[in-house]
Enzyme design. Sequence first.
Site, PDB file in Angstrom:
ATOM      1  N   CYS A  57       8.066   4.820  -1.029  1.00  0.00           N
ATOM      2  CA  CYS A  57       9.030   4.012  -0.222  1.00  0.00           C
ATOM      3  C   CYS A  57      10.333   4.719  -0.243  1.00  0.00           C
ATOM      4  O   CYS A  57      10.873   4.834  -1.301  1.00  0.00           O
ATOM      5  CB  CYS A  57       8.945   2.613  -0.725  1.00  0.00           C
ATOM      6  SG  CYS A  57       7.311   1.845  -1.047  1.00  0.00           S
ATOM      7  N   GLY A  81       0.841  -1.187   0.072  1.00  0.00           N
ATOM      8  CA  GLY A  81       0.003  -0.011  -0.070  1.00  0.00           C
ATOM      9  C   GLY A  81       0.915   1.361  -0.034  1.00  0.00           C
ATOM     10  O   GLY A  81       0.508   2.425   0.168  1.00  0.00           O
ATOM     11  N   CYS A  82       2.099   1.254  -0.344  1.00  0.00           N
ATOM     12  CA  CYS A  82       2.837   2.295   0.128  1.00  0.00           C
ATOM     13  C   CYS A  82       2.980   3.238  -1.305  1.00  0.00           C
ATOM     14  O   CYS A  82       2.327   2.647  -2.429  1.00  0.00           O
ATOM     15  CB  CYS A  82       4.473   1.780   0.194  1.00  0.00           C
ATOM     16  SG  CYS A  82       5.243   1.307  -1.241  1.00  0.00           S
ATOM     17  N   GLY A  83       3.452   4.557  -1.117  1.00  0.00           N
ATOM     18  CA  GLY A  83       3.399   5.410  -2.171  1.00  0.00           C
ATOM     19  C   GLY A  83       4.787   5.902  -2.356  1.00  0.00           C
ATOM     20  O   GLY A  83       5.241   6.144  -3.508  1.00  0.00           O
TER      21      GLY A  83
END
Length: 284
Positions: free
Chosen positions: A124, A120-122
Amino acid sequence: MGHDPDAAQLGDGADTLEQVPVLRWRDGRLAEAQDVLAVEMPVALEYNGISHVVMLASPADLGDFALGFSLTEGIIASPAEFYACEVEQRPDGCLVHIDIASERFVKLKERRRNMTGRTGCGLCGTEALDQVTRPLIPVMHRHPVAAAAMSAGMRAMHALQPLQQQSGATHAAAWMNESGAVVCVREDVGRHNALDKLIGALAARSADFTRGSLLITSRASYEMVQKAATMGVGAIAAISAPTSFAVKLAEQAGVTLAGFMRDASYVVYAHPERLMTEHDDGHS
C-alpha cells in the site's frame, strides 16, 4: 499443548460482529435466517496530529494495531518511542490518534505519503520499485523449534479465533512460546492487520521475539515475512503457501519459513536448520 486462557480475548471491546437478515438455501428449501458478518471499517492512523494512513480493518485491538504497525513499518524503532494512543469512534470509521517521539515524527514527515490500505493489499502506498524493500538486520539466533509443536500450535489456534468461528471471514496471527503454548492470538479481516495487532500486543508486554514462533492462518506474503523479520522473529508457520518473494526474503533475513502446516505435513521453504523433526536429537 497449552494456551493462555486470555489469548482469544479482544482487546478493546469494539463491535466486531454484525447480524444481518439473509435468505438461506438448504436441503432444497429457501428460508429467511440471520447470519453473522465480521465488521470491516476504515481505520485511520494519525501521528502527532497528522493523518498518515487509512486501512480497512476489524475495529478491535486498535491500540495493539497502532503499536504493531508503527514498529513493523519502521515508523518507530522501539515501544519506548510510542508515547500514547487514543481511539476515536466516528460514524464513518475509527480514528486512532498516536503520539510518537518527535525525532521519529520528523523522519516520518520526510517520507510521508498518502496511502489507502485494503484487506488484500500488499504494498500500500508504494510509489517506486526502490521503495518495496527496506534494509533488515538478519535474524542470527538459531533457537530450535519442533515441527510437531508448530502443528499442534496451529490446531490450538483454531479454538482461539472467536471472530472466525462466528463469521468465517477473518485471519489470525498467533504467538507460540518455546514451551509450545499459544500465548497470544489476534484476529482481523486483513492478514497484515492481524499480524500487526499480534506484534503490538506482544511488544506491549516486552516479549522476546527471538524466543517463539509465529503462526498465521493465511499465505506467507513478502510483507508478512518482512514484518516478522523486522521484529527478529526466527520462525514462521503458515497454513497456506508462501510467495516466491517471501521465500527470497526469508532466505536473506535468516527466517525459517514453513507452509502448508497441517496435522502431519508441512513444507519448509527457507532455513530448515532451525526446525526439528521427531527424528532429530534436539540439536540444530
